[in-house]
Motif scaffolding. Structure first.
Motif, PDB file in Angstrom:
ATOM      1  N   LYS A   1      35.218 -18.214  63.522  1.00 32.26           N
ATOM      2  CA  LYS A   1      36.384 -18.170  64.410  1.00 32.26           C
ATOM      3  C   LYS A   1      37.614 -18.726  63.708  1.00 32.26           C
ATOM      4  CE  LYS A   1      37.554 -19.140  69.224  1.00 32.26           C
ATOM      5  NZ  LYS A   1      37.100 -19.755  70.482  1.00 32.26           N
ATOM      6  N   PHE A   2      37.416 -19.814  62.941  1.00 27.14           N
ATOM      7  CA  PHE A   2      38.525 -20.416  62.193  1.00 27.14           C
ATOM      8  C   PHE A   2      39.002 -19.483  61.080  1.00 27.14           C
ATOM      9  CE2 PHE A   2      39.938 -22.886  58.479  1.00 27.14           C
ATOM     10  CZ  PHE A   2      41.084 -23.466  59.024  1.00 27.14           C
ATOM     11  N   ILE A   3      38.053 -18.871  60.362  1.00 28.12           N
ATOM     12  CA  ILE A   3      38.420 -17.928  59.290  1.00 28.12           C
ATOM     13  C   ILE A   3      39.229 -16.774  59.871  1.00 28.12           C
ATOM     14  CG2 ILE A   3      37.523 -16.271  57.603  1.00 28.12           C
ATOM     15  CD1 ILE A   3      35.125 -18.158  57.206  1.00 28.12           C
ATOM     16  N   HIS A   4      38.801 -16.276  61.031  1.00 34.36           N
ATOM     17  CA  HIS A   4      39.508 -15.182  61.699  1.00 34.36           C
ATOM     18  C   HIS A   4      40.940 -15.587  62.034  1.00 34.36           C
ATOM     19  CE1 HIS A   4      39.449 -11.965  65.126  1.00 34.36           C
ATOM     20  NE2 HIS A   4      40.183 -11.605  64.104  1.00 34.36           N
ATOM     21  N   TRP A   5      41.090 -16.764  62.618  1.00 33.34           N
ATOM     22  CA  TRP A   5      42.420 -17.278  62.987  1.00 33.34           C
ATOM     23  C   TRP A   5      43.295 -17.455  61.750  1.00 33.34           C
ATOM     24  CZ3 TRP A   5      44.677 -21.923  61.500  1.00 33.34           C
ATOM     25  CH2 TRP A   5      45.878 -22.254  62.129  1.00 33.34           C
ATOM     26  N   LEU A   6      42.734 -18.061  60.688  1.00 30.20           N
ATOM     27  CA  LEU A   6      43.492 -18.322  59.469  1.00 30.20           C
ATOM     28  C   LEU A   6      43.905 -17.018  58.783  1.00 30.20           C
ATOM     29  CD1 LEU A   6      44.562 -20.483  57.519  1.00 30.20           C
ATOM     30  CD2 LEU A   6      42.356 -20.362  56.313  1.00 30.20           C
ATOM     31  N   ALA A   7      42.985 -16.059  58.728  1.00 31.86           N
ATOM     32  CA  ALA A   7      43.298 -14.775  58.087  1.00 31.86           C
ATOM     33  C   ALA A   7      44.416 -14.052  58.830  1.00 31.86           C
ATOM     34  CB  ALA A   7      42.043 -13.904  58.046  1.00 31.86           C
ATOM     35  N   GLN A   8      44.410 -14.144  60.157  1.00 37.97           N
ATOM     36  CA  GLN A   8      45.481 -13.529  60.940  1.00 37.97           C
ATOM     37  C   GLN A   8      46.813 -14.222  60.687  1.00 37.97           C
ATOM     38  OE1 GLN A   8      43.636 -13.663  64.904  1.00 37.97           O
ATOM     39  NE2 GLN A   8      43.549 -11.426  64.893  1.00 37.97           N
ATOM     40  N   LYS A   9      46.787 -15.557  60.627  1.00 37.46           N
ATOM     41  CA  LYS A   9      48.011 -16.322  60.380  1.00 37.46           C
ATOM     42  C   LYS A   9      48.605 -16.008  59.012  1.00 37.46           C
ATOM     43  CE  LYS A   9      48.791 -18.943  64.005  1.00 37.46           C
ATOM     44  NZ  LYS A   9      50.059 -18.855  64.748  1.00 37.46           N
ATOM     45  N   LEU A  10      47.744 -15.788  58.028  1.00 31.88           N
ATOM     46  CA  LEU A  10      48.193 -15.507  56.658  1.00 31.88           C
ATOM     47  C   LEU A  10      48.497 -14.026  56.431  1.00 31.88           C
ATOM     48  CD1 LEU A  10      45.695 -17.787  54.680  1.00 31.88           C
ATOM     49  CD2 LEU A  10      48.107 -18.251  55.205  1.00 31.88           C
ATOM     50  N   GLY A  11      48.293 -13.209  57.469  1.00 32.27           N
ATOM     51  CA  GLY A  11      48.555 -11.780  57.340  1.00 32.27           C
ATOM     52  C   GLY A  11      47.509 -11.050  56.518  1.00 32.27           C
ATOM     53  N   LEU A  12      46.314 -11.635  56.411  1.00 34.12           N
ATOM     54  CA  LEU A  12      45.242 -11.032  55.613  1.00 34.12           C
ATOM     55  C   LEU A  12      44.259 -10.234  56.461  1.00 34.12           C
ATOM     56  CD1 LEU A  12      44.432 -14.008  53.212  1.00 34.12           C
ATOM     57  CD2 LEU A  12      45.822 -11.977  52.736  1.00 34.12           C
ATOM     58  N   MET A  13      44.471 -10.232  57.774  1.00 28.66           N
ATOM     59  CA  MET A  13      43.546  -9.544  58.674  1.00 28.66           C
ATOM     60  C   MET A  13      44.248  -8.345  59.276  1.00 28.66           C
ATOM     61  SD  MET A  13      40.429 -10.081  59.591  1.00 28.66           S
ATOM     62  CE  MET A  13      39.293  -9.224  60.658  1.00 28.66           C
ATOM     63  N   THR A  14      43.777  -7.181  58.935  1.00 28.09           N
ATOM     64  CA  THR A  14      44.346  -5.955  59.493  1.00 28.09           C
ATOM     65  C   THR A  14      43.477  -5.494  60.648  1.00 28.09           C
ATOM     66  OG1 THR A  14      43.053  -4.580  57.988  1.00 28.09           O
ATOM     67  CG2 THR A  14      45.235  -5.244  57.236  1.00 28.09           C
ATOM     68  N   THR A  15      43.887  -4.441  61.295  1.00 27.25           N
ATOM     69  CA  THR A  15      43.061  -3.841  62.338  1.00 27.25           C
ATOM     70  C   THR A  15      42.516  -2.513  61.837  1.00 27.25           C
ATOM     71  OG1 THR A  15      43.064  -2.856  64.540  1.00 27.25           O
ATOM     72  CG2 THR A  15      45.159  -2.865  63.372  1.00 27.25           C
TER      73      THR A  15
END
Length: 200
Positions: free
Chosen positions: A30-44
């Motif tokens: 859950k933390f990795i998901h949140w951090l990746a989104q904050k850093l712009g590393l998580m796409t859809t």
């Protein structure tokens, strides 16, 4: 002229989602998901940065080749999981299987659908599964035309496909991805059977 896109998040997506899924029950995912989104590393997986067909960037070649070489194995794995779900989830009072064995044999089995007896049962089952570290809340198919958390406009007119609207509110999809083992699928099956028993 191809539109430039940020390649790094797209290349990281398979690895990030695997890590998130694997470690979610521990809270780390859950933390990795949140951090990746904050850093712009998580796409859809459902959004595209452009509206026209584009050639894949060259940096995708190794990933695409790897996926292509393992496509048959992945499809076999998905079919095996779908057949396992199908064989184990027959005859439940509150859960129906809206597919046939022929559908499984001829389809790609991207997900395995369950049709619950009423829409209120969806939240109940999802909550029950989450209490046992099985998280299926991210349902992008809650309506006949649904973009999930992505706020896209649509020309769909409410009420034009009433049967699809009813079914969308009562469907839950079970995972069939390559990182899910038969043992994990059995745990999901056991939870669904236990939930069904608790509703009787």
């Amino acid at each position: 002229q191809p539109i430039k896109i940020n390649i790094l998040p797209l290349l990281l997506y398979p690895h990030l989602t695997w890590k998130i899924r694997t470690l979610y029950g521990l809270g780390i995912g859950k933390f990795i998901h949140w951090l990746a989104q904050k850093l712009g590393l998580m796409t859809t997986a459902i959004a595209s940065p452009h509206s026209q067909y584009q050639a894949f960037p060259k940096k995708f070649s190794l990933l695409l080749l790897h996926r292509w070489q393992h496509l048959s194995a992945q499809l076999r794995h998905r079919r095996k999981l779908a057949q396992f779900y199908f064989s184990q989830l027959q005859g439940l009072a509150y859960v129906k299987l809206p597919i046939t064995e022929l559908d499984i044999k001829s389809g790609t089995n991207l997900r395995f659908p369950l049709l619950l007896n009423k829409s209120e049962a969806v939240a109940s089952l999802l909550t029950f599964l989450a209490q046992h570290q099985v998280y299926l809340f991210d349902r992008w198919y809650r309506q006949a035309v649904d973009s999930g958390q992505m706020k896209f406009t649509t020309s769909y007119v409410a009420g034009s496909c009433p049967q699809a609207e009813i079914l969308a509110q009562r469907i839950i999809n079970l995972p069939t991805h390559q990182n899910l083992s038969l043992k994990q699928a059995q745990e999901i099956i056991n939870l669904i059977i236990n939930w069904n028993q608790s509703q009787l």
